[in-house]
Design an enzyme around this catalytic site. Structure first.
Site, PDB file in Angstrom:
ATOM      1  CG  ASP A   1     -11.360  -2.470  -0.884  1.00 29.25           C
ATOM      2  OD1 ASP A   1     -10.527  -3.317  -0.569  1.00 29.25           O
ATOM      3  OD2 ASP A   1     -11.109  -1.524  -1.659  1.00 29.25           O
TER       4      ASP A   1
ATOM      5  CG  ASN B   1      -8.787  -6.430  -0.709  1.00 30.87           C
ATOM      6  OD1 ASN B   1      -7.663  -6.883  -0.596  1.00 30.87           O
ATOM      7  ND2 ASN B   1      -9.144  -5.686  -1.752  1.00 30.87           N
TER       8      ASN B   1
ATOM      9  CG  ASP C   1      -1.936  -1.093   1.216  1.00 34.22           C
ATOM     10  OD1 ASP C   1      -2.222  -1.614   0.127  1.00 34.22           O
ATOM     11  OD2 ASP C   1      -2.446  -1.441   2.292  1.00 34.22           O
TER      12      ASP C   1
ATOM     13  N   GLY D   1      -6.433   4.824  -8.756  1.00 30.46           N
ATOM     14  CA  GLY D   1      -6.291   5.919  -9.714  1.00 30.46           C
ATOM     15  C   GLY D   1      -6.498   5.524 -11.163  1.00 30.46           C
TER      16      GLY D   1
END
Length: 562
Positions: free
Chosen positions: A406, A472, A247, A334
């Site tokens: 997520d 995740n 990360d 992004g």
């Protein structure tokens, strides 16, 4: 000492360029028809789709010059689509003619019996003897000194050349994926090609490139070993992948650092509440490569909204990482439409292209995948063709698009309490004794929940062209308590594309547990690797001891020159 690169404009060729230079050769791109006459060696790498590759060759005027070059007897090496281009055509794009040098057609894997695409490290079974004659391309070294059974190469493809006796004289090696045997490398005359990616296959792959590049060079000394086929039949040796995730964000001083959160909170609970700093991205990634990581993922968790596209910090991270890391690199965060400070607009496809050219093999889409799913469902589960997932997949191939999910648990007393969502029974009751839950997708780094569940997301994204799921779990992140097996098993059953398990690993046993319980293709960890609490080699040793197939850690990873 110069080799020419035939780049048709799709995917990551930077890693190949860096690999060739690391070995000690210069590499130049073919930019005109005249370059074919100058070249004494050509490498044609390819990712993405067969059709766009062939159409690009014709559009650039390179189709006939390439056929003429190959017919001249000069050394030619094809990689992935570059190998498939030698065939008559491909089921991927019916009606598109290949170079028609190998009399066969590329076929799609049977998706009813296995996950497609095949993505990961598999073996290559020699079908004919390799010689010591440095005047023949049959001397190109396909395996390293450890032997065929200990050598693995990186594959990522949905289409392959089926093995057939009709093309036996072309076949150097075969590979088996579940129930299908296909051609993984070819060699005949001046032609050598691989379905796998040598530039992404660590030390073993670099040795293959070196062997091809050294061919015909009088000052180079080849191997004294003669590789011969094993008497045993070709078998499926696809390994489970261990992925190191970094990360990446800026800290309060403006430096780019690797961090790690607990339930996505990356700030220290003490020491001034600073952003947790676990190292520099490129240095840490290189360490993981040398320690045996099968892939490395960079997740950009800072928006960098005021940066022009070409100045994005992650672009530089990829460029530098690809100079010394020769396993697949994924970049996430992004990948969306953006506008430079000067008003210049860039589509998500253009942003992805810049990342691919900078060294990425795959891009990971998070929040925008949730928004795309909402639009997909609003259209009655019909693709539009204009989402980032669809556009990137069409140009670069499904294998280049990873969906990063997520989710967090939402507990309910019964399925009727969430009629619009995919509800699961759970062994772990909620705070009020609830025995069911659904997994809510989040956006903006987990800060905002949406009315979309994980099942809806992954099935929609697969339909739109995604090639892999990174699963995740916010509830498990940073807990070191093990993966969320209920979530991961449900995702694995929902899709026919590869799935990566993420969040919660705290010891080697957790990796064995998730592979055995869910049959996922890969498992990812971050904090335990960053802090050296659990070394990658310990994970692989434990998996090997419990009979989970893994790629051995390569010890000679930097020894590429004589």
């Amino acid at each position: 000492m110069v080799v020419y690169l035939l780049d048709y404009g799709a995917g990551n060729v930077r890693s190949l360029v860096n690999a060739v230079r690391k070995i000690g050769y210069e590499i130049e791109p073919i930019t005109s028809i005249e370059d074919f006459d100058k070249a004494n060696k050509i490498i044609f790498p390819g990712v993405g789709s067969f059709g766009p590759a062939m159409e690009s060759l014709r559009k650039k005027g390179f189709y006939e010059p390439l056929k003429k070059y190959i017919a001249s007897g000069k050394p030619f090496m094809g990689i992935c689509v570059g190998m498939q281009s030698l065939c008559l055509g491909s089921e991927e794009n019916p009606g598109v003619e290949g170079l028609s040098i190998i009399p066969t057609t590329v076929k799609r894997f049977n998706g009813k019996t296995k996950t497609v695409p095949q993505m990961g490290w598999n073996g290559a079974h020699l079908e004919k003897e390799q010689s010591q004659d440095k005047n023949s391309l049959s001397s190109v070294q396909l395996i390293n000194h450890r032997g065929e059974e200990d050598t693995f190469y990186y594959f990522v493809h949905s289409y392959a050349i089926p093995y057939s006796e009709d093309i036996k004289d072309w076949v150097l090696s075969t590979t088996t994926y579940k129930d299908e045997k296909y051609v993984s490398s070819i060699q005949k005359g001046n032609i050598f090609a691989t379905q796998f990616h040598p530039e992404k296959s660590g030390y073993a792959g670099l040795m293959i490139l070196k062997s091809f590049l050294d061919f015909g060079e009088k000052d180079k000394v080849g191997s004294t070993n003669v590789a011969v086929p094993l008497p045993t039949p070709c078998r499926d040796r696809l390994t489970r992948r261990i992925i190191a995730c970094l990360d990446v964000r800026t800290n309060d001083q403006g430096d780019l650092v690797v961090t790690k959160g607990d339930q996505y909170d990356v700030r220290e609970k003490k020491d001034g509440n600073n952003v947790r700093n676990l190292g520099k991205p490129v240095d840490l990634a290189k360490r993981y490569y040398e320690e045996g990581a099968d892939e490395i993922t960079f997740l950009n968790i800072t928006s960098f909204r005021d940066c022009p596209l070409r100045d994005l910090p992650m672009i530089e991270v990829l460029k530098r990482a690809s100079e010394s890391i020769f396993v697949p690199l994924t970049i996430g965060g992004g990948i969306r439409d953006l506008t430079d400070p000067d008003g210049v607009f860039h589509s998500a496809l253009e942003v992805a292209g810049e990342y691919f050219r900078s060294g990425a093999d795959k891009i990971s889409i998070g929040s925008d995948a949730v928004y795309a799913t909402e639009q997909f469902m609003a259209r009655g589960n019909k693709p539009s063709g204009d989402t980032a997932i669809e556009q990137i997949s069409k140009v670069y191939g499904a294998q280049a698009v990873v969906i990063s999910v997520d989710p967090r648990r939402v507990y309910v007393k019964s399925p009727e309490d969430a009629p619009n969502h995919h509800v699961l029974p759970t062994k772990y009751p909620g705070p009020n004794g609830e025995n069911y839950c659904w997994y809510q997708c989040t956006v903006k780094g987990g800060r905002e929940g949406r009315d979309v569940d994980v099942y809806q997301l992954v099935t929609s994204c697969e339909a739109m062209g995604a090639g892999e799921i990174l699963c995740n779990c916010m509830d498990k992140d940073g807990t070191n308590s093990g993966f969320d097996l209920e979530l991961i098993a449900d995702v694995k059953k929902a899709v026919s594309i590869p799935v990566i398990a993420s969040s919660g690993a705290g010891k080697p046993e957790h990796f064995t547990e998730v592979f055995e319980a869910t049959d996922v293709e890969a498992a990812l960890a971050a904090g335990i690797f960053h802090r050296r609490e659990v070394p990658i080699i310990s994970v692989k040793e434990h998996l090997y001891e419990t009979h989970v197939p893994v790629r051995p850690v390569e010890k000679e990873i930097t020894k590429t020159t004589n």
